[in-house]
Design an enzyme around this catalytic site. Structure first.
Site, mmCIF file in Angstrom:
data_model
loop_
_atom_site.group_PDB
_atom_site.id
_atom_site.type_symbol
_atom_site.label_atom_id
_atom_site.label_comp_id
_atom_site.label_asym_id
_atom_site.label_seq_id
_atom_site.Cartn_x
_atom_site.Cartn_y
_atom_site.Cartn_z
ATOM 1 N N LYS A 22 21.916 4.900 7.438
ATOM 2 C CA LYS A 22 21.087 5.548 6.417
ATOM 3 C C LYS A 22 19.875 6.185 7.064
ATOM 4 C CE LYS A 22 17.659 4.543 3.893
ATOM 5 N NZ LYS A 22 16.930 5.844 3.952
ATOM 6 N N CYS A 50 5.921 4.469 17.207
ATOM 7 C CA CYS A 50 5.651 3.046 17.076
ATOM 8 C C CYS A 50 4.924 2.535 18.326
ATOM 9 C CB CYS A 50 6.927 2.283 16.819
ATOM 10 S SG CYS A 50 8.268 2.793 17.868
ATOM 11 N N GLU A 97 -1.778 -0.449 11.959
ATOM 12 C CA GLU A 97 -1.084 0.730 12.479
ATOM 13 C C GLU A 97 -1.385 1.919 11.576
ATOM 14 O OE1 GLU A 97 3.314 0.900 12.147
ATOM 15 O OE2 GLU A 97 3.255 1.570 14.222
ATOM 16 N N GLU A 116 13.033 -3.084 14.799
ATOM 17 C CA GLU A 116 12.091 -2.403 15.691
ATOM 18 C C GLU A 116 10.988 -1.892 14.778
ATOM 19 O OE1 GLU A 116 10.108 0.079 17.377
ATOM 20 O OE2 GLU A 116 11.849 1.386 17.687
HETATM 21 P P1 NAD Z 1 9.531 2.617 5.945
HETATM 22 O O1 NAD Z 1 9.607 1.386 6.749
HETATM 23 O O2 NAD Z 1 9.322 2.504 4.475
HETATM 24 O O3 NAD Z 1 10.896 3.479 6.136
HETATM 25 C C1 NAD Z 1 11.749 3.400 7.241
HETATM 26 C C2 NAD Z 1 13.188 3.400 6.765
HETATM 27 O O4 NAD Z 1 13.406 2.267 5.939
HETATM 28 C C3 NAD Z 1 13.587 4.600 5.916
HETATM 29 O O5 NAD Z 1 14.925 4.946 6.180
HETATM 30 C C4 NAD Z 1 13.469 4.064 4.500
HETATM 31 O O6 NAD Z 1 14.277 4.742 3.589
HETATM 32 C C5 NAD Z 1 13.940 2.647 4.692
HETATM 33 N N1 NAD Z 1 13.482 1.702 3.674
HETATM 34 C C6 NAD Z 1 12.329 1.721 2.960
HETATM 35 N N2 NAD Z 1 12.275 0.675 2.110
HETATM 36 C C7 NAD Z 1 13.421 -0.022 2.284
HETATM 37 C C8 NAD Z 1 13.954 -1.209 1.706
HETATM 38 N N3 NAD Z 1 13.307 -1.880 0.751
HETATM 39 N N4 NAD Z 1 15.151 -1.653 2.137
HETATM 40 C C9 NAD Z 1 15.820 -0.999 3.093
HETATM 41 N N5 NAD Z 1 15.381 0.136 3.672
HETATM 42 C C10 NAD Z 1 14.196 0.614 3.275
HETATM 43 O O7 NAD Z 1 8.448 3.549 6.562
HETATM 44 P P2 NAD Z 1 7.615 4.719 5.822
HETATM 45 O O8 NAD Z 1 7.286 4.321 4.419
HETATM 46 O O9 NAD Z 1 8.338 5.977 6.004
HETATM 47 O O10 NAD Z 1 6.301 4.732 6.700
HETATM 48 C C11 NAD Z 1 5.294 3.794 6.436
HETATM 49 C C12 NAD Z 1 4.737 3.265 7.716
HETATM 50 O O11 NAD Z 1 5.749 2.621 8.458
HETATM 51 C C13 NAD Z 1 4.197 4.300 8.674
HETATM 52 O O12 NAD Z 1 2.933 4.719 8.364
HETATM 53 C C14 NAD Z 1 4.243 3.542 9.968
HETATM 54 O O13 NAD Z 1 3.132 2.711 10.080
HETATM 55 C C15 NAD Z 1 5.485 2.714 9.829
HETATM 56 N N6 NAD Z 1 6.645 3.307 10.528
HETATM 57 C C16 NAD Z 1 7.016 2.786 11.705
HETATM 58 C C17 NAD Z 1 8.077 3.350 12.387
HETATM 59 C C18 NAD Z 1 8.531 2.811 13.700
HETATM 60 O O14 NAD Z 1 9.144 3.526 14.455
HETATM 61 N N7 NAD Z 1 8.310 1.551 14.003
HETATM 62 C C19 NAD Z 1 8.744 4.451 11.876
HETATM 63 C C20 NAD Z 1 8.342 4.954 10.634
HETATM 64 C C21 NAD Z 1 7.290 4.370 9.984
#
Ligand code: NAD
Ligand code: MG
Length: 497
Positions: A195, A304, A401, A270
């Protein structure tokens, strides 16, 4: 639609990719969602809709998991000779390389990053990852086990694919994160439901076409775009998924873990970081300044591993802050398709609000911006590269972060102080050390609780180098040999002689 990119003058392939709604890949077929719903994906440089994409939900995830299960059980992939499997993964790398320009343009449009960066970083790194993992397909070995009393038993281990894997990835490196996830799963013979992030589904969907072209059998890789709370959550909770691999926020990582508890599927995570980057006075100051800038500003700080806490030895603090601030001011922020742009917009309006919220909170609590400090312009999601000083350990900008182009610079007096400060955080993903004294560097490397320590370099990634986090930065390692462990089970076979 095409109007959003017509002014950009991109190659015809990308323009035509945007001309019709994109579907999802289930069991080798491109299909609409069961609900018929679609969602928009935006160009973050303009805020305009690029194209609409099939919106997967629980029922679509269920179909995709069934397809992956059937493919896994029937075994066209698992039972294929390892060298044929390796060849198909290698072909995928070749196809990606052949279409490098198209993928770079897709990443630029969907994520906002400069085209010139996607060309030299995102796409070639993904190509390398597939080639590296292709080589492992033929080298997944077990051990023979020596028993305490020899002669009575003969025992050995084999490593078997873990089964059906769910993979949920973020938007910061859409294609590369898909590669990090798919590469080891494919090399070990697993079947996958992927996904992509709702902000950036396009490159993963195009990769799905190449997966088919590479001859990877139907059902081995299924790609279901959709939102996290619906499609992502359904995948994490699915009772017939053997393992879930997630990259994203620590907050969602914890939700994944809870969802996985239902069938105790294996979990790898991760997650976030707030990585310390330590500059000593004995180093080459110009090199440290350039390195510290790149550590935070690469990919707009949406990494990250971003070096977002810059610790500088007191005697050179002002010099380094001036240097990094000067670099920050020199960065040309603009749309990704302009050759002069060093930094594009943040990925989304949500992310823009998040980052600006942190800037306001830091500045209102007394932090001072020596460069940047606010949004840039009022169209698109651009933010000024920012350096904050006069912070305190309690501030959110120091602890949390931000995931944007914002670094906090903090002075330190000696190694023991900087070790304490560097480790005083819930995260432990990456870190950097800048010094000419290698003995000092290695001693510090041993004391920092982080999955990666870069010495006199930063943001260096290689398909062979394991990457992952200590503490709340995650579970498990991606890339390198370590990644294979996350996609295999060890079976011990014991024979009575
Ligand atoms: P997120 O963690 O919400 O999203 C990452 C992925 O998880 C997306 O594919 C999203 O659709 C999915 N997701 C979201 N909620 C979910 C759930 N309940 N169950 C399963 N999958 C789910 O990240 P975001 O909202 O796009 O960004 C928010 C913060 O997350 C950013 O500001 C940053 O701090 C962090 N982030 C970290 C990384 C990393 O590489 N470690 C990457 C993106 C964002
Ligand atoms: Mg989210």
């Amino acid at each position: 639609m095409a109007t959003a990119i017509s002014s950009v003058g991109l190659e015809d392939k990308v323009t035509s990719f945007m001309k019709k709604d994109r579907k999802m890949l289930i069991n080798g077929k491109w299909v609409e969602s069961i609900s018929g719903k679609t969602f928009p994906t935006y160009n973050p440089a303009t805020g305009e809709v690029l194209v609409r994409v099939a919106e997967g939900d629980r029922e679509d995830i269920d179909l995709a998991v069934k397809a992956a299960r059937a493919a896994f059980e029937a075994g066209p992939w698992r039972k294929m000779s390892p060298s044929d499997r390796g060849k198909a993964i290698w072909r995928l790398g070749d196809l990606l390389e052949k279409n490098l320009e198209e993928f770079a343009e897709l990443e630029m449009l969907d994520n906002g990053k400069p085209l010139k960066i996607a060309r030299v970083a995102d796409v070639p790194l993904a190509v390398d990852l597939f080639r590296y993992m292709a080589g492992w397909a033929t080298k997944i070995e077990g051990n023979t086990i020596p028993f305490a009393k020899p002669g009575k038993y003969f025992a050995y281990t084999v490593r078997e694919p873990i089964g059906v894997v769910g993979q949920v990835i973020p938007w910061n490196f859409p294609l590369l994160m898909a590669a990090w996830k798919l590469g080891p799963a494919l090399a070990t013979g697993c079947c996958v439901v992927l996904k992509p992030a709702e902000q950036t589904p396009l490159s993963a969907l195009r990769l799905g076409e190449l997966i088919q072209e590479a001859g990877i059998p139907d059902g081995v890789v299924n790609i279901v775009p959709g939102y996290g709370e619906t499609a992502g959550a359904a995948l994490a909770a699915h009772p017939d998924v053997d393992k879930i691999a997630f990259t994203g926020s620590t907050e969602v990582g914890k939700m994944i873990l809870q969802a996985a508890a239902g069938n105790l599927k294996k979990v790898s995570l991760e997650l976030g970081g707030k990585s310390p980057n330590v500059v000593f006075a004995d180093g080459d100051i110009d090199q440290s300044v350039a390195g510290a800038s790149m550590a935070i500003f690469f990919n707009h700080g949406q990494c990250c591993a971003a070096g977002s806490r810059l610790y500088v030895e007191k005697s050179i603090f002002d010099k380094v802050v001036d240097g990094v601030s000067e670099q920050a001011k020199k960065i040309k922020v603009g749309p990704g398709w302009e050759q002069s742009s060093d930094m594009g917009p943040l990925v989304s309006e949500e992310q823009l609000k998040r980052v600006c919220g942190y800037l306001e909170s830091g500045i209102s609590e007394g932090a001072k911006a020596t460069a940047g400090g606010q949004r840039k312009g009022d169209k698109g999601y651009f933010v000024e590269p920012t350096v904050l000083v006069n912070t305190t350990e309690k501030m959110k900008v120091v602890k949390e972060e931000i995931f944007g182009p914002v670094v906090v610079a903090i002075p330190f007096s000696d190694t023991s102080e900087v070790v304490q400060k560097a480790n005083d955080n819930i995260y432990g993903l990456a870190s950097g050390i800048w010094t000419k004294d290698l003995s000092k560097a290695h001693k510090l490397a041993a004391q920092i609780r982080a999955g990666t320590v870069w010495i006199n370099c930063y943001n260096v990634f290689d398909a062979a180098l394991p990457f992952g986090g200590y503490k709340q930065s995650g579970w498990g390692r991606e890339m390198g040999h370590d990644a294979l462990e996350m996609y295999t089970e060890t079976k011990a076979v014991c024979v009575g002689l």
